[in-house]
Enzyme design. Sequence first.
Site, PDB file in Angstrom:
ATOM      1  N   GLU A 215     -23.531 -33.887 -37.755  1.00 16.31           N
ATOM      2  CA  GLU A 215     -23.705 -32.407 -37.477  1.00 16.31           C
ATOM      3  C   GLU A 215     -22.204 -32.068 -37.571  1.00 16.31           C
ATOM      4  O   GLU A 215     -21.588 -31.977 -36.434  1.00 16.31           O
ATOM      5  CB  GLU A 215     -24.560 -32.275 -36.421  1.00 16.31           C
ATOM      6  CG  GLU A 215     -26.033 -32.766 -36.225  1.00 16.31           C
ATOM      7  CD  GLU A 215     -26.862 -31.666 -37.176  1.00 16.31           C
ATOM      8  OE1 GLU A 215     -26.785 -30.598 -37.296  1.00 16.31           O
ATOM      9  OE2 GLU A 215     -28.095 -32.196 -37.551  1.00 16.31           O
ATOM     10  N   CYS A 249     -20.948 -23.651 -33.584  1.00 19.34           N
ATOM     11  CA  CYS A 249     -20.632 -24.114 -35.017  1.00 19.34           C
ATOM     12  C   CYS A 249     -21.493 -23.471 -36.140  1.00 19.34           C
ATOM     13  O   CYS A 249     -20.881 -23.138 -37.192  1.00 19.34           O
ATOM     14  CB  CYS A 249     -21.306 -25.599 -35.171  1.00 19.34           C
ATOM     15  SG  CYS A 249     -23.040 -25.655 -34.612  1.00 19.34           S
TER      16      CYS A 249
HETATM   17  P1  NAD Z   1     -14.400 -33.697 -32.017  1.00 20.94           P
HETATM   18  O1  NAD Z   1     -14.953 -34.398 -33.238  1.00 20.94           O
HETATM   19  O2  NAD Z   1     -13.247 -33.525 -31.483  1.00 20.94           O
HETATM   20  O3  NAD Z   1     -15.177 -34.337 -30.931  1.00 20.94           O
HETATM   21  C1  NAD Z   1     -16.690 -34.673 -30.849  1.00 20.94           C
HETATM   22  C2  NAD Z   1     -16.801 -35.945 -30.122  1.00 20.94           C
HETATM   23  O4  NAD Z   1     -16.013 -37.077 -30.776  1.00 20.94           O
HETATM   24  C3  NAD Z   1     -16.372 -36.273 -28.698  1.00 20.94           C
HETATM   25  O5  NAD Z   1     -17.155 -36.745 -27.772  1.00 20.94           O
HETATM   26  C4  NAD Z   1     -15.180 -37.051 -28.653  1.00 20.94           C
HETATM   27  O6  NAD Z   1     -14.805 -37.842 -27.603  1.00 20.94           O
HETATM   28  C5  NAD Z   1     -15.322 -37.935 -29.898  1.00 20.94           C
HETATM   29  N1  NAD Z   1     -14.250 -38.107 -30.488  1.00 20.94           N
HETATM   30  C6  NAD Z   1     -12.995 -37.307 -30.831  1.00 20.94           C
HETATM   31  N2  NAD Z   1     -12.150 -37.986 -31.276  1.00 20.94           N
HETATM   32  C7  NAD Z   1     -12.511 -39.248 -31.747  1.00 20.94           C
HETATM   33  C8  NAD Z   1     -11.987 -40.291 -32.254  1.00 20.94           C
HETATM   34  N3  NAD Z   1     -10.681 -40.509 -32.749  1.00 20.94           N
HETATM   35  N4  NAD Z   1     -12.640 -41.548 -32.484  1.00 20.94           N
HETATM   36  C9  NAD Z   1     -14.020 -41.651 -31.816  1.00 20.94           C
HETATM   37  N5  NAD Z   1     -14.624 -40.389 -31.090  1.00 20.94           N
HETATM   38  C10 NAD Z   1     -13.827 -39.360 -31.170  1.00 20.94           C
HETATM   39  O7  NAD Z   1     -15.285 -32.287 -32.063  1.00 20.94           O
HETATM   40  P2  NAD Z   1     -15.180 -31.052 -31.275  1.00 20.94           P
HETATM   41  O8  NAD Z   1     -13.592 -30.538 -31.355  1.00 20.94           O
HETATM   42  O9  NAD Z   1     -15.646 -31.434 -29.896  1.00 20.94           O
HETATM   43  O10 NAD Z   1     -16.166 -30.032 -32.001  1.00 20.94           O
HETATM   44  C11 NAD Z   1     -15.755 -29.119 -32.993  1.00 20.94           C
HETATM   45  C12 NAD Z   1     -16.532 -29.318 -34.272  1.00 20.94           C
HETATM   46  O11 NAD Z   1     -17.764 -29.638 -34.257  1.00 20.94           O
HETATM   47  C13 NAD Z   1     -16.539 -27.962 -35.178  1.00 20.94           C
HETATM   48  O12 NAD Z   1     -16.164 -28.237 -36.528  1.00 20.94           O
HETATM   49  C14 NAD Z   1     -17.843 -27.563 -35.003  1.00 20.94           C
HETATM   50  O13 NAD Z   1     -18.193 -26.703 -36.049  1.00 20.94           O
HETATM   51  C15 NAD Z   1     -18.502 -28.788 -34.989  1.00 20.94           C
HETATM   52  N6  NAD Z   1     -19.740 -28.649 -34.285  1.00 20.94           N
HETATM   53  C16 NAD Z   1     -20.944 -28.688 -35.132  1.00 20.94           C
HETATM   54  C17 NAD Z   1     -22.228 -28.467 -34.536  1.00 20.94           C
HETATM   55  C18 NAD Z   1     -23.461 -28.765 -35.442  1.00 20.94           C
HETATM   56  O14 NAD Z   1     -24.515 -28.623 -34.675  1.00 20.94           O
HETATM   57  N7  NAD Z   1     -23.351 -28.807 -36.830  1.00 20.94           N
HETATM   58  C19 NAD Z   1     -22.426 -28.335 -33.152  1.00 20.94           C
HETATM   59  C20 NAD Z   1     -21.244 -28.102 -32.503  1.00 20.94           C
HETATM   60  C21 NAD Z   1     -19.844 -28.305 -33.054  1.00 20.94           C
END
Ligand code: NAD
Length: 471
Positions: A215, A249
């Site tokens: 997502e 998002c």
């Molecule tokens: P992110 O990818 O930085 O983090 C999300 C998760 O991934 C966290 O739990 C984090 O601990 C983990 N993570 C981060 N870096 C990692 C790595 N190197 N290895 C393994 N795990 C890791 O995302 P974010 O900044 O929290 O979210 C923002 C993005 O999410 C935006 O692009 C937004 O549009 C999208 N988003 C999508 C939805 C949807 O339902 N489609 C909903 C909310 C947010």
Amino acid sequence: MTATALQRIPTLVAGLRHSHSRGITRPEEWRREQLTRLRALLQDRGADFEAALRSDLGKSGTEARLTEIDFLVSEIDHALAHLARWMRPRRVRVPLAVQPASARIVPEPLGVVLVIAPWNYPLMLALSPVIGALAAGNAVVVKPSELAPATSTLIARLVPDVLDRRAVAVVEGGVPETTALLAERFDHIFYTGSARVGRIVARAAAEHLTPITLELGGKSPVYVDGTVPLHLAAQRIAWGKFMNAGQTCVAPDYVLGRPEVLRELAPLLAEAVHHLYGSAPEKNPDYGRIVNAAQFDRLVGYLADGDAVLGGAHDAEQRFIAPTLLTGVDRAAPVMRDEIFGPILPLIEVSGLDDALTFVTGREKPLAAYVFSENAAVRRRWEHETSSGALGFDVPALHLVVPDLPFGGVGESGMGAYHGERSFRTFSHEKSVLSKPLSPDTLAATIMPPFTARKDAIVRRWVGKLREPRV
Ligand code: NAD
């Protein structure tokens, strides 16, 4: 937030797998009990969840109820109301050549599921996939976002007390903990967050051939033409954009319109913002804050990409950025390259519908696209000529509260979907079950060697033609 010790993770996952293989998560009663307990937790501790969300994101209590706590409660209610039907095997028709026989699709749990959540709706996006996974009879590990530490702490403290610890675990932490989890074998990984990390998750999943749901996000465009009452369009766009300080998002990322439409729309958007958050949004408890300093700095950087005809004010200490409208933005500027994910709305001039369609289809497929137009031909063209996770006519974001609409992206905005029945299907394997009586033995008489002239005639005359089921 206390990060889970890395060395505990393999044992924890093994424990869940053991529970799942013993079958404790399979009975409908177990699933119902988990969902009912989770529902009660959300209701009983709603005030604590509100406080955590206020601490992490400055979220107003009403917004926390609307978009996180009560959203989850209604998702549970929907699952409880339909679970029996979702679980029921579905009979399918059998081609004449295979008859007599009966065929069914039997949903079965996948096994042990990993849910990785982001920070922007840190409660809803952690627990909504858990609801689907439990409804489908799986064991689950959920990893809330370390960037929303108050909510993560609360989930880790409360959820194991009410759900069956043998089958549900919360792991807290950031990159090291998620990396350790991803090294384990799961039966499904459900990831919400950025495409960059989505690729990391996909690579790790490939090692174990684990199916994934991603997502992700993207730049969700809005197109406005002159056929709609612009003050109403402005109100809805402002609501969808500035909710959760733009950290949604499916928030409108930018607005496309002809110059004369945008000239009229800009002051109406300013009026709408004023109506929603007053003249001093920095003092308004209904308006949220940016999650952390890194996101704040990234967003403030975009302010240089255009002229702030509204907002532009910001305060690092408060992590406050006023609802901002940007005009005069170059189409290639950083604010038009990255997903904004904050309270900054560029208004981009296009020469008309064709220019807008070319603009959108020339970029990555967004999570959502929104069209404000009463013109049926315009709507039809958006529906047929563009691809996005969802398409909203005259309203942003609201599609995600319709349980029968699958929620998810396409292309760079994600793969797979959930919500309502789709969540149940996402976390289930649809097992094909065919049962054919040994007698009468129609197979030996028709399609098995030794092939006789009679069998040859049957095969040539009938078998291919009889694949279609008898109505
Ligand atoms: P992110 O990818 O930085 O983090 C999300 C998760 O991934 C966290 O739990 C984090 O601990 C983990 N993570 C981060 N870096 C990692 C790595 N190197 N290895 C393994 N795990 C890791 O995302 P974010 O900044 O929290 O979210 C923002 C993005 O999410 C935006 O692009 C937004 O549009 C999208 N988003 C999508 C939805 C949807 O339902 N489609 C909903 C909310 C947010």
